[in-house]
Scaffold this active site. Structure first.
Site, short mmCIF file in Angstrom:
data_model
loop_
_atom_site.label_atom_id
_atom_site.label_comp_id
_atom_site.label_asym_id
_atom_site.label_seq_id
_atom_site.Cartn_x
_atom_site.Cartn_y
_atom_site.Cartn_z
N ALA A 179 2.26 12.04 1.37
CA ALA A 179 3.43 11.36 0.80
C ALA A 179 2.99 10.35 -0.27
CB ALA A 179 4.19 10.65 1.91
N GLY A 208 -0.79 7.77 -1.67
CA GLY A 208 -2.25 7.59 -1.64
C GLY A 208 -3.03 8.78 -2.19
N LYS A 242 -1.36 12.37 -2.28
CA LYS A 242 -0.45 12.58 -3.42
C LYS A 242 -1.25 12.88 -4.68
CE LYS A 242 3.15 10.35 -6.14
NZ LYS A 242 3.92 9.12 -6.40
N ASP A 265 3.78 14.78 5.81
CA ASP A 265 3.45 13.40 6.20
C ASP A 265 4.39 12.99 7.34
OD1 ASP A 265 1.83 11.09 4.24
OD2 ASP A 265 2.93 10.37 5.99
N SER A 283 -15.08 10.04 4.88
CA SER A 283 -15.30 8.74 4.25
C SER A 283 -16.81 8.53 4.14
CB SER A 283 -14.70 7.63 5.13
OG SER A 283 -15.24 6.37 4.83
N TYR A 309 -12.68 4.09 13.51
CA TYR A 309 -12.59 4.78 12.22
C TYR A 309 -13.92 5.44 11.88
CZ TYR A 309 -11.55 5.53 7.25
OH TYR A 309 -11.34 6.11 6.02
N SER A 331 -14.59 8.41 14.11
CA SER A 331 -13.78 9.59 13.78
C SER A 331 -14.31 10.28 12.53
CB SER A 331 -12.30 9.20 13.59
OG SER A 331 -12.14 8.40 12.43
N THR A 343 -5.74 2.20 -2.17
CA THR A 343 -4.57 2.97 -1.74
C THR A 343 -3.86 2.18 -0.63
OG1 THR A 343 -5.56 4.11 0.15
CG2 THR A 343 -5.86 5.16 -2.01
N1 LIG Z 1 -8.61 4.53 0.67
C1 LIG Z 1 -9.86 4.49 1.07
O1 LIG Z 1 -10.59 3.50 0.90
C2 LIG Z 1 -10.48 5.67 1.72
C3 LIG Z 1 -9.71 6.62 2.36
N2 LIG Z 1 -10.31 7.66 2.97
C4 LIG Z 1 -9.52 8.66 3.68
O2 LIG Z 1 -8.62 9.28 2.80
C5 LIG Z 1 -7.51 9.78 3.51
C6 LIG Z 1 -6.24 9.37 2.79
O3 LIG Z 1 -6.10 7.98 2.90
P1 LIG Z 1 -5.42 7.06 1.77
O4 LIG Z 1 -4.70 7.88 0.80
O5 LIG Z 1 -6.45 6.14 1.30
O6 LIG Z 1 -4.43 6.22 2.67
P2 LIG Z 1 -2.84 6.28 2.80
O7 LIG Z 1 -2.50 5.37 3.91
O8 LIG Z 1 -2.20 6.07 1.50
O9 LIG Z 1 -2.58 7.80 3.19
C7 LIG Z 1 -2.73 8.31 4.47
C8 LIG Z 1 -1.47 9.09 4.81
O10 LIG Z 1 -1.62 9.67 6.10
C9 LIG Z 1 -0.37 9.60 6.73
N3 LIG Z 1 -0.48 9.70 8.18
C10 LIG Z 1 -0.89 8.76 9.06
N4 LIG Z 1 -0.80 9.24 10.31
C11 LIG Z 1 -0.36 10.50 10.22
C12 LIG Z 1 -0.09 11.51 11.16
N5 LIG Z 1 -0.22 11.30 12.48
N6 LIG Z 1 0.33 12.71 10.72
C13 LIG Z 1 0.50 12.93 9.39
N7 LIG Z 1 0.28 12.02 8.46
C14 LIG Z 1 -0.15 10.81 8.87
C15 LIG Z 1 0.20 8.26 6.31
O11 LIG Z 1 1.61 8.20 6.51
C16 LIG Z 1 -0.23 8.19 4.87
O12 LIG Z 1 0.77 8.66 3.99
C17 LIG Z 1 -7.63 9.22 4.91
O13 LIG Z 1 -8.14 10.22 5.77
C18 LIG Z 1 -8.63 8.09 4.75
O14 LIG Z 1 -9.33 7.83 5.94
C19 LIG Z 1 -11.66 7.82 2.95
C20 LIG Z 1 -12.45 6.93 2.32
C21 LIG Z 1 -11.94 5.77 1.66
C1 LIG Z 2 -10.78 3.13 4.36
C2 LIG Z 2 -12.13 2.60 4.45
C3 LIG Z 2 -13.16 3.65 4.20
O1 LIG Z 2 -12.97 4.81 4.43
C4 LIG Z 2 -14.39 3.26 3.64
C5 LIG Z 2 -14.95 2.06 3.74
C6 LIG Z 2 -16.25 1.87 3.22
C7 LIG Z 2 -17.03 0.78 3.32
C8 LIG Z 2 -16.74 -0.46 4.03
C9 LIG Z 2 -17.66 -1.59 3.66
O2 LIG Z 2 -17.25 -2.74 4.34
C10 LIG Z 2 -19.10 -1.30 3.95
C11 LIG Z 2 -19.94 -0.89 3.04
C12 LIG Z 2 -21.34 -0.81 3.23
C13 LIG Z 2 -22.17 -0.40 2.25
C14 LIG Z 2 -23.58 -0.31 2.45
C15 LIG Z 2 -24.45 -0.18 1.49
C16 LIG Z 2 -24.21 -0.48 0.06
O3 LIG Z 2 -24.11 -1.84 -0.13
C17 LIG Z 2 -25.27 0.13 -0.81
C18 LIG Z 2 -25.11 -0.33 -2.23
C19 LIG Z 2 -25.69 0.64 -3.20
C20 LIG Z 2 -25.31 0.23 -4.59
O4 LIG Z 2 -25.14 -0.95 -4.83
O5 LIG Z 2 -25.17 1.09 -5.45
#
Ligand SMILES: NC(=O)C1=CN([C@@H]2O[C@H](COP(=O)(O)OP(=O)(O)OC[C@H]3O[C@@H](n4cnc5c(N)ncnc54)[C@H](O)[C@@H]3O)[C@@H](O)[C@H]2O)C=CC1
Ligand SMILES: CCC(=O)/C=C/C=C\C[C@@H](O)/C=C/C=C/C=C\[C@@H](O)CCCC(=O)O
Length: 310
Positions: free
Chosen positions: A15, A17, A20, A37, A142, A157, A160, A194
């Site tokens: 929906a 992030g 989309k 979603d 992630s 998190y 998973s 996001t």
């Molecule tokens: N934004 C970030 O920093 C990062 C995100 N990710 C991953 O990317 C994916 C997308 O996340 P984003 O777009 O960032 O967040 P978001 O929160 O915008 O999107 C996640 C979507 O999943 C939906 N959702 C939650 N529970 C659900 C369920 N039970 N069934 C169906 N849909 C459900 C939410 O309603 C939401 O629209 C996630 O798996 C997240 O863990 C991975 C690394 C970094």
């Molecule tokens: C939604 C959250 C998700 O999926 C991802 C989160 C990711 C990171 C969280 C953060 O708090 C921890 C990061 C740790 C990073 C460790 C190492 C880096 O500092 C290496 C740096 C290398 C560089 O500077 O290029």
């Protein structure tokens, strides 16, 4: 390169992030996309926006909770019906939560069980061995699925996401591809701006930003996603980090295990006194000592063989 034109795609949690963003890029390549979603209003708004841009025959939204396998099956069938096809070509398991407000059980249910529900169904439906046409599955994990680091919303998190990476590598084998015609890919983005971050405080965001050197924007992850989808080999795991092109992370786990096990075996023959805290090696962990020794031996052997060869 995998051609998306005319293909049918289902994306969970799309929906808003990243989901989309992925949907928009796939639509731009001429595919039909079923958005799904649990957020009905946002999903419908996104559907409306995409119908306007790409046409009503190529976009559809369905409410689907990924934790419920029946829901996933129903949405799969409805998507086929809507697009008047007997198969889907691509599944993107994207739905996810950070897990603090959901608690660890629901977090694992959404982030892990949701991926398993999707993959199990997609593999059954797409499998050439079952009479399907093959296809592609992209699991969104992630960077926290690749290594452990602190993030403000807790261990569920990270747990998973590392399970998603492991599972994807388990099923994304050359054998699965040869038998079923399915490529299984994993995307591991760093922190991206996001709505998933909406539950973080300013201090938590600042800490994460410091850790990762700045947040990604969704379009950077979208670009990487398309490269992975169109060109990634099955079982591959792509990382997306700020300010560099996306890159693949090999599974080095067994290599490291063998290296450390060899070190442990070698250690049996090294006198304990070498590591006596009083002899100067106090702060030098013994494994590192052995690793450095092995590296030196390896370099000498490599150099020596070069001398022999040339
Ligand atoms: N934004 C970030 O920093 C990062 C995100 N990710 C991953 O990317 C994916 C997308 O996340 P984003 O777009 O960032 O967040 P978001 O929160 O915008 O999107 C996640 C979507 O999943 C939906 N959702 C939650 N529970 C659900 C369920 N039970 N069934 C169906 N849909 C459900 C939410 O309603 C939401 O629209 C996630 O798996 C997240 O863990 C991975 C690394 C970094
Ligand atoms: C939604 C959250 C998700 O999926 C991802 C989160 C990711 C990171 C969280 C953060 O708090 C921890 C990061 C740790 C990073 C460790 C190492 C880096 O500092 C290496 C740096 C290398 C560089 O500077 O290029």
């Amino acid at each position: 390169m995998f051609n998306l034109s005319g293909k049918t795609v289902l994306i969970t949690g799309s929906a808003g992030g990243l989901g989309k963003e992925f949907a928009q890029r796939i639509l731009q390549q001429g595919a039909k996309v079923c958005l799904t979603d649990i957020k009905t209003e946002l999903g419908q708004a996104t559907e409306k926006e995409f119908v306007k841009a790409f046409g009503a025959d190529r976009v559809h939204f369905e409410v689907c909770n990924v934790t419920n396998a029946d829901d996933v099956l129903k949405v799969w069938q409805n998507a086929c019906q809507k697009f008047e096809v007997d198969h889907l070509d691509v599944l993107v398991n994207n739905a996810g939560v950070m897990g603090e407000k959901e608690g660890w059980k629901l977090c694992l249910d959404i982030n892990l069980r949701g991926v398993l529900n999707g993959c199990t169904l997609a593999m059954e439906k797409m499998s050439r061995a079952n009479g399907g046409r093959g296809g592609v599955i992209v699991n969104v994990a992630s960077i926290l699925g690749l290594f452990n680091a602190q993030q403000p919303k807790g261990w569920a998190y990270n747990t998973s996401k590392s399970a998603v990476v492991t599972y994807s590598r388990c099923v994304g084998t050359a054998e699965t591809e040869a038998q079923d015609g399915i490529r299984i890919l994993t995307l591991c983005p760093s922190v991206t701006q996001t709505p998933i971050l909406d539950g973080c405080t300013q201090a938590e965001l600042a800490e994460m930003k410091k850790n990762v050197g700045g947040f990604l924007q969704a379009d950077q992850v979208g670009k990487a996603f398309m490269t992975l989808l169109q060109t990634g080999q099955t079982g591959s795991v792509m990382s997306v980090w700020k300010d560099c092109p996306p890159y693949y992370i090999p599974d080095t786990g067994m290599g490291l295990f063998i290296l450390y096990t060899t070190c442990a075996m070698v250690m049996r023959f090294v006198p304990k006194s070498v590591f006596d805290p009083t002899n100067g090696l106090k702060f030098f962990p013994h494994m590192t000592f052995i690793l450095v020794a092995m590296l030196v031996v390896w370099i000498l052997v490599a150099k020596f063989s070069m001398w022999l060869l040339f």
